[in-house]
Design a protein around this motif. Sequence first.
Motif, PDB file in Angstrom:
ATOM      1  N   UNK A  73      69.203  59.221  25.408  1.00  0.00           N
ATOM      2  CA  UNK A  73      70.465  58.426  24.856  1.00  0.00           C
ATOM      3  C   UNK A  73      70.508  58.318  23.154  1.00  0.00           C
ATOM      4  N   UNK A  74      69.520  58.367  22.485  1.00  0.00           N
ATOM      5  CA  UNK A  74      69.438  58.265  21.199  1.00  0.00           C
ATOM      6  C   UNK A  74      69.846  59.722  20.670  1.00  0.00           C
ATOM      7  N   UNK A  75      69.342  60.802  21.162  1.00  0.00           N
ATOM      8  CA  UNK A  75      69.725  61.931  20.733  1.00  0.00           C
ATOM      9  C   UNK A  75      71.165  62.325  21.033  1.00  0.00           C
ATOM     10  N   UNK A  76      71.548  61.841  22.097  1.00  0.00           N
ATOM     11  CA  UNK A  76      73.240  62.042  22.297  1.00  0.00           C
ATOM     12  C   UNK A  76      74.107  61.349  21.335  1.00  0.00           C
ATOM     13  N   UNK A  77      73.698  60.103  20.818  1.00  0.00           N
ATOM     14  CA  UNK A  77      74.344  59.294  20.151  1.00  0.00           C
ATOM     15  C   UNK A  77      74.270  59.714  18.497  1.00  0.00           C
ATOM     16  N   UNK A  78      73.186  60.130  18.516  1.00  0.00           N
ATOM     17  CA  UNK A  78      73.011  60.480  16.902  1.00  0.00           C
ATOM     18  C   UNK A  78      73.318  62.099  16.718  1.00  0.00           C
ATOM     19  N   UNK A  79      72.919  62.899  17.705  1.00  0.00           N
ATOM     20  CA  UNK A  79      73.040  64.390  17.693  1.00  0.00           C
ATOM     21  C   UNK A  79      74.737  64.981  17.809  1.00  0.00           C
ATOM     22  N   UNK A  80      75.371  64.399  18.697  1.00  0.00           N
ATOM     23  CA  UNK A  80      76.606  64.933  18.775  1.00  0.00           C
ATOM     24  C   UNK A  80      77.707  64.830  17.666  1.00  0.00           C
TER      25      UNK A  80
END
Lengths: 275, 262, 326
Positions: A73-80
């Motif tokens: 969830x965090x990598x999606x929110x930060x990464x995209x």
Amino acid sequence: MRRNGLFALQLAFTLFICAFLIVPVILSALAGVTVNFFKGLKSGLTFNWIIEVWGLYAETIYLSMGLAIVCLVITLLLGIPMAYVLARTGGRLSRFIEELITLPVAIPGLAIALALILTYGGFREFRSSWLFILVGHVLYTLPFMVRSVLAVLSSINFQELEEGAASLGAGFWPRFFQVIIPNVKPGILAGSLMVVTLSIGEFNLTWMLHTPLTKTLPVGLADSYASMRLEIASAYTLVFFVMIIPLLVAMQMASNSGQRKKKSTAVPDLPIKRS
Amino acid sequence: MTLPLGVVFFAFFLLPMAQLVLVGASGEEGMSAYFSFLTKTRHLESTIATTLLSAGVTLVALAISTIVGLFLVRNRFPGRETLISLLTFPLAFPGVVIGFLIILLAGRQGLIGTMTKAVTGDKMVFAYSMLGLFLGYLYFSIPRVLLTIMATAEKLDISLEEAARSMGASQWRVIVDVILPALRPGLIASGAICFATSMGAFGTAFTLATNIDVLPMTIYTEFTLNANIAGAASLSIILGLITWIALFVARSLSGSTVAASG
Amino acid sequence: MQETTSVQIENCGKTFADGTQALEPINLSIEGGETVVLLGPSGCGKTTLLRIIAGLESPDKGGKILFNGENVTAKMIENRNVGMVFQSYALFPNMTVSENVGYGLKVRKMPARERETRIQEMLDMMQIHDLAERQIDQLSGGQRQRVALARAIAVRPRILLLDEPLTALDALLRDRLRMEIDALLRKLNITAIYVTHDQAEAMALGDRIVVMSKGKIAQVGTPREIYYRPQTDFVADFIGTINRLPGTEKLCRPEDIRIVAPDQASHVGVLAASQFLGDRTRLVLSGITEEDFIVEAPLRKDIPLGSDVPILIDDRFLIDPKAVGA
């Protein structure tokens, strides 16, 4: 092409290498369900080892799954958003930032774990919670998400798509969610699978960051390899394979379908992964 | 949009890394701790052993993967897809698990031991030696090197090869003069990745618990057993630099192809 | 029929961040319902000008864009209510043809039923009804072009902007779509600005043509004015083929020169090359000027290379680029 002796020789060599990689996996799976590995299969098959593993290590499995999901969830929110901004900015600055966020993959996990402990080890609550491990996992998996999304973004002409949407009256957020996100889905999917797989299997950082109360699956594995009988260690490894292999298969399928669908769509090249 | 990531990255990566650099120089030796990998016998030995091991693994992995990769790209036969899947699939196995797999293969109760005992009466056990470590590193290196080489080989311009053959070059000459040069970027890229990964690998060595001290194991012992925090910090900075430089050099040598995969 | 929108471009220049000046400050007035073609070689600034009108780029300080007298310079493209057709169409691969056509309506929150009616109307108009549920990657180039047009006009934009919409198509299809676009623009009676580097397209579609070169407007005029009264050497050379007459500044089109009997000739050239093009033959004559002299005439017979060709250049057809506004 003619099938000749050379073909047979190469095939034999390839099969040999394949055996080197696969035979130990099969051995491990068998050992996990054999009554006594030393005596071999004739001692009989059993699920007792797996049940025992569940009793001993269920916590680590739950923690690893939970960590992987939160990490995703965090990598999606930060990464995209990061990938989108990098793709839009382009140029040297964006190259530099990309290099910077990839550093946690290039630098051995041990070094990063040490740095985190030296900086935040004093915060007791934080140090002893699973959040401490989460930080390490996010740092380590983030570049895979960013690069995977970035690869798809640079293979589609997203700026023109966005201009097209804008010309039809769509403001920034509708454009982002209705045009950009749906079109980078393959990258998000590949990145997500990678993040979850890596988070579940991460050991280098986690071994240093964990506490007796925050053991993840690989930490438990290392523990069992050192102190348990071979059958239990194998059964535990089998549980790990059962968790990770569907993810790996999904990853291969995703990359294959990506290739088939559009030859030009870069199947996200993945940065290195450490072992 | 990038602010959250910026904050997270600064607080949990840049700041701690800076701290690590400072701590590395805070021991009784001060800054010279950063040269301990040259001056301290134990650190020097560990550095040399790790570098040699990594270089050896890289060379062998490149050789194996080139043969297998070219074979798989240039031939179509039933079962090829499955073979590729099986060969690339251990890509995401953690180092600890790979260590265990090597134990199952060559440990005290391992397959090779059982087989050699049956044949010669002598049990061959080498999982805990340099050879075991070497096999473990090879295990995690082959899948990723193979993937890069196959990707490069698929892009090879077949007409170059046909041109060489039309001019009378033998199969062998074609390989040396056309195919290998064309594969070079892929070889450099995957070689560097393989080297960097091997230098920093920890899990495999940890599980095998060999008597050969690879750098990450040395750092780990300095930190946990000897409580030499400054020493551990400085060594990890050096190790981080080595792996990062290896990747960086590869990237600049082989152009953009590595940037995407490195 | 809705009211048409005029466009005023006042003092619009564009200097990019790296310092290159893509466009010198330009003034241009476009009437409501008019089709204006921006024509020029690549790098002449035509696309930049179009993007400024669209709102995808902002002009340098001091530049203004007015729609019907209303200053829209500060508005983003999404608030300008323009329709735009992109060179590579920019169709959304994640949506079907219908969803693409209806996207602008959805963004405008048009009720579903009304939206559906409008989509059908557009699909009918562009004759792509059968493609409604197709994915974009299943369409041919010509089909994509039609979808892009349908999508752009579905929102009933105030002006329609087309950026080299036919460049990606092969020659035959280009001809057919050119006629379709022409018919469509007449039918919609919409203000349209069309960018191209193809002079035939410009001639066929434009009420007026704006010829651009090196970030400047070289000439503005109807297709006939541009063709027969080019005001600069650049325009004369860029549009069609032209001959320079010996000893004067005057120009002459190849098709205005007649091959005559030797005693009626004003000039005699030697045939250096000839190409039979079907409806006419193109003759390349040497010996009249330093450069090759081109004559085009409907010829039934072949003339052998190297023979003398007597020609008559009628004064009525001479073009004088210096006679501005002639």
